[in-house]
Design a protein around this motif. Structure first.
Motif, PDB file in Angstrom:
ATOM      1  N   ARG A 148       1.684   9.438  -6.421  1.00  0.00           N
ATOM      2  CA  ARG A 148       1.833  10.454  -6.110  1.00  0.00           C
ATOM      3  C   ARG A 148       3.151  11.181  -6.807  1.00  0.00           C
ATOM      4  NH1 ARG A 148       2.037  14.973  -2.787  1.00  0.00           N
ATOM      5  NH2 ARG A 148       3.938  15.602  -2.132  1.00  0.00           N
ATOM      6  N   ASN A 149       4.140  10.457  -7.467  1.00  0.00           N
ATOM      7  CA  ASN A 149       5.269  10.612  -7.971  1.00  0.00           C
ATOM      8  C   ASN A 149       4.678  10.868  -9.288  1.00  0.00           C
ATOM      9  OD1 ASN A 149       7.171  10.259  -5.983  1.00  0.00           O
ATOM     10  ND2 ASN A 149       7.792   7.976  -6.906  1.00  0.00           N
ATOM     11  N   VAL A 150       4.128   9.964 -10.175  1.00  0.00           N
ATOM     12  CA  VAL A 150       2.986  10.049 -11.306  1.00  0.00           C
ATOM     13  C   VAL A 150       2.661  11.593 -11.666  1.00  0.00           C
ATOM     14  CG1 VAL A 150       1.524   9.429 -13.083  1.00  0.00           C
ATOM     15  CG2 VAL A 150       3.189   7.534 -12.004  1.00  0.00           C
ATOM     16  N   SER A 171      12.550  -0.004  -7.922  1.00  0.00           N
ATOM     17  CA  SER A 171      13.189  -0.235  -7.224  1.00  0.00           C
ATOM     18  C   SER A 171      14.134   0.575  -6.384  1.00  0.00           C
ATOM     19  CB  SER A 171      14.147  -0.976  -8.513  1.00  0.00           C
ATOM     20  OG  SER A 171      15.900   0.654  -8.439  1.00  0.00           O
ATOM     21  N   GLU A 172      13.730   1.708  -6.445  1.00  0.00           N
ATOM     22  CA  GLU A 172      14.362   2.628  -4.764  1.00  0.00           C
ATOM     23  C   GLU A 172      13.305   2.541  -4.357  1.00  0.00           C
ATOM     24  OE1 GLU A 172      16.345   7.023  -4.109  1.00  0.00           O
ATOM     25  OE2 GLU A 172      16.232   5.979  -5.814  1.00  0.00           O
ATOM     26  N   ILE A 173      11.828   2.521  -4.697  1.00  0.00           N
ATOM     27  CA  ILE A 173      10.611   2.931  -3.967  1.00  0.00           C
ATOM     28  C   ILE A 173      10.915   1.823  -3.055  1.00  0.00           C
ATOM     29  CG2 ILE A 173       8.188   3.610  -3.530  1.00  0.00           C
ATOM     30  CD1 ILE A 173       9.119   5.033  -6.271  1.00  0.00           C
ATOM     31  N   ALA A 174      10.658   0.335  -4.150  1.00  0.00           N
ATOM     32  CA  ALA A 174      10.207  -0.724  -3.065  1.00  0.00           C
ATOM     33  C   ALA A 174      11.358  -1.070  -1.748  1.00  0.00           C
ATOM     34  CB  ALA A 174      10.987  -2.104  -4.107  1.00  0.00           C
ATOM     35  N   PHE A 175      12.710  -0.659  -2.186  1.00  0.00           N
ATOM     36  CA  PHE A 175      14.114  -0.520  -1.264  1.00  0.00           C
ATOM     37  C   PHE A 175      13.077  -0.294   0.113  1.00  0.00           C
ATOM     38  CE2 PHE A 175      17.144  -2.165  -4.963  1.00  0.00           C
ATOM     39  CZ  PHE A 175      16.762  -3.733  -4.261  1.00  0.00           C
ATOM     40  N   ALA A 186      -0.597   7.372 -15.589  1.00  0.00           N
ATOM     41  CA  ALA A 186       0.173   8.195 -17.036  1.00  0.00           C
ATOM     42  C   ALA A 186      -1.003   9.118 -16.912  1.00  0.00           C
ATOM     43  CB  ALA A 186       1.089   8.369 -16.733  1.00  0.00           C
ATOM     44  N   ALA A 187      -1.536   7.720 -17.792  1.00  0.00           N
ATOM     45  CA  ALA A 187      -2.639   7.409 -18.712  1.00  0.00           C
ATOM     46  C   ALA A 187      -4.006   8.547 -18.357  1.00  0.00           C
ATOM     47  CB  ALA A 187      -2.798   6.630 -19.513  1.00  0.00           C
ATOM     48  N   SER A 188      -4.286   8.280 -16.789  1.00  0.00           N
ATOM     49  CA  SER A 188      -5.353   8.299 -16.413  1.00  0.00           C
ATOM     50  C   SER A 188      -5.243   9.796 -15.666  1.00  0.00           C
ATOM     51  CB  SER A 188      -5.975   7.208 -15.221  1.00  0.00           C
ATOM     52  OG  SER A 188      -6.479   8.013 -14.093  1.00  0.00           O
ATOM     53  N   VAL A 189      -3.989  10.123 -15.495  1.00  0.00           N
ATOM     54  CA  VAL A 189      -4.105  11.514 -14.843  1.00  0.00           C
ATOM     55  C   VAL A 189      -3.777  12.454 -15.994  1.00  0.00           C
ATOM     56  CG1 VAL A 189      -2.115  13.371 -14.553  1.00  0.00           C
ATOM     57  CG2 VAL A 189      -2.285  11.125 -13.147  1.00  0.00           C
ATOM     58  N   GLY A 190      -2.698  11.635 -17.578  1.00  0.00           N
ATOM     59  CA  GLY A 190      -3.263  12.430 -18.675  1.00  0.00           C
ATOM     60  C   GLY A 190      -4.189  13.149 -19.359  1.00  0.00           C
ATOM     61  N   ALA A 191      -4.950  11.833 -19.232  1.00  0.00           N
ATOM     62  CA  ALA A 191      -6.315  12.200 -19.594  1.00  0.00           C
ATOM     63  C   ALA A 191      -7.536  13.328 -18.924  1.00  0.00           C
ATOM     64  CB  ALA A 191      -7.511  11.087 -19.454  1.00  0.00           C
ATOM     65  N   PHE A 192      -7.325  13.168 -17.369  1.00  0.00           N
ATOM     66  CA  PHE A 192      -8.102  13.887 -16.637  1.00  0.00           C
ATOM     67  C   PHE A 192      -7.466  16.113 -17.037  1.00  0.00           C
ATOM     68  CE2 PHE A 192      -8.328  16.330 -12.542  1.00  0.00           C
ATOM     69  CZ  PHE A 192      -9.510  16.520 -12.172  1.00  0.00           C
ATOM     70  N   MET A 233       1.270  -0.963   0.274  1.00  0.00           N
ATOM     71  CA  MET A 233      -0.297  -0.150  -0.374  1.00  0.00           C
ATOM     72  C   MET A 233       0.859   0.951   0.161  1.00  0.00           C
ATOM     73  SD  MET A 233      -2.765  -0.899   2.895  1.00  0.00           S
ATOM     74  CE  MET A 233      -3.628   0.917   2.592  1.00  0.00           C
ATOM     75  N   PHE A 234       2.193   1.078   0.699  1.00  0.00           N
ATOM     76  CA  PHE A 234       2.551   2.081   0.857  1.00  0.00           C
ATOM     77  C   PHE A 234       3.704   2.385  -0.820  1.00  0.00           C
ATOM     78  CE2 PHE A 234       6.976   3.997   1.634  1.00  0.00           C
ATOM     79  CZ  PHE A 234       6.692   5.687   2.598  1.00  0.00           C
ATOM     80  N   VAL A 235       4.013   1.229  -1.312  1.00  0.00           N
ATOM     81  CA  VAL A 235       4.442   1.735  -2.908  1.00  0.00           C
ATOM     82  C   VAL A 235       3.463   2.256  -3.357  1.00  0.00           C
ATOM     83  CG1 VAL A 235       5.195   0.475  -4.295  1.00  0.00           C
ATOM     84  CG2 VAL A 235       6.079  -0.429  -2.094  1.00  0.00           C
TER      85      VAL A 235
END
Length: 311
Positions: free
Chosen positions: A256-258, A267-271, A301-307, A248-250
């Motif tokens: 948020r990053n998108v 990989s950095e977010i996972a670690f 990204a597609a969802s944010v772009g469409a919005f 859930m955190f990942v």
């Protein structure tokens, strides 16, 4: 802003017999007082520019209500003299004040604001075999500070913030136990509240890849066997719960990053989220989301772009 008489009346009506000493030469516009309900109790939001607020022996004798006041400093400083202790509350720090004991809250004429949670004393001490450490402050570095802030100030309209009425009482009892630093999750009388606290502790330790059930047991003051029973009663296990909270955190970080257009490697977010095996993380993510982390980011990204196009 209230004048002295209005401020005094608000304190008297809502907190009891406390005496307000205004800043010298000023009796007008000394502060504001507002009250809001929270989990079955009142929280007073106070800001003021005065010398001090005092609770005397006479005030104690003349009061017919008794409270444990949880003070949470927001801005400025409050010098508290209470229960044979002297503390200075700074933003983010809190302290428990017993209305049956004398107290002085000093401001030296400087502006300050704080919240005061009104916990009826009889209910707070009901059926407890301990006495709270009134007058001892808890700083922002305390392990439970973030959780306390969430309990006091989170948006009650959010489903994940749906605490029971007893949760606040039990949580404050635990933090302000008579022995500094002791944590006993058994102080929660409601088993759902206890498990919520266990989950909250896991959330604070997600980034520790070496976090084990034994570590959790030490943090919450329960045995390994008790915790295993708690997880089983809630239809899960320690391992499954940690994995779900990390995923859930990942997921939240990726979303948020998108939205921010940030290019942090998956990989950095996972670690950072406590996963130390990238292949294992990818398998778990696909199992829970039905797609890979990279595909999830592409869909977001597609969802944010469409919005953004529509608006």
């Amino acid at each position: 802003m209230m004048c002295l008489d209005e401020f005094d009346e608000a304190i008297l009506s809502n907190c009891g017999r406390f005496h307000t000493e205004p800043k010298r030469g000023s009796r007008k516009r000394i502060g504001n007082f507002a009250k809001r309900p929270r989990l079955g109790v009142d929280i007073a939001e106070i800001d003021c520019t005065i010398e001090h607020i005092q609770r005397s022996r006479l005030g104690i004798r003349r009061d017919d209500q008794e409270y444990m006041f949880l003070l949470y400093q927001k801005t400025g400083e409050t010098a508290v003299s209470h229960n044979q202790r002297d503390e200075v509350l700074r933003p983010g720090e809190c302290l428990l004040l017993d209305s049956t004991k004398t107290a002085t809250l000093g401001f030296s004429g400087q502006h300050a604001s704080f919240a005061s949670v009104h916990l009826p004393r009889g209910l707070f001490l009901d059926d407890r075999n301990f006495f709270p450490a009134a007058g001892r402050k808890i700083g922002a570095a305390h392990a439970l500070h973030g959780s306390l802030k969430k309990v006091l100030f989170s948006d009650e309209s959010r489903p994940e913030m749906d605490f029971s009425a007893d949760y606040l009482f039990d949580f404050v009892r635990m933090i302000f136990g008579s022995e500094a630093g002791t944590v006993e999750a058994s102080r929660f009388r409601n088993r759902d509240d206890l498990f919520r606290y266990v989950q909250d502790t896991i959330d604070r330790k997600l980034m520790d890849s070496g976090f084990t059930i034994d570590c959790l047991a030490r943090h919450v003051g329960r045995s390994r066997r008790q915790l295993q029973r708690d997880f089983s009663d809630n239809g899960t296990s320690f391992t499954r719960q940690v994995q779900q909270r990390r995923l859930m955190f990942v997921k939240s970080r990726l979303e948020r990053n998108v939205r921010l257009g940030t290019r942090t490697p998956i990989s950095e977010i996972a670690f950072q989220s406590g996963f130390n095996d990238l292949s294992h993380f990818n398998r778990l993510f696909r199992k829970h989301q039905g797609i890979s982390p990279r595909e999830f980011c592409s869909q977001m990204a597609a969802s944010v772009g469409a919005f953004e196009t529509q608006h």
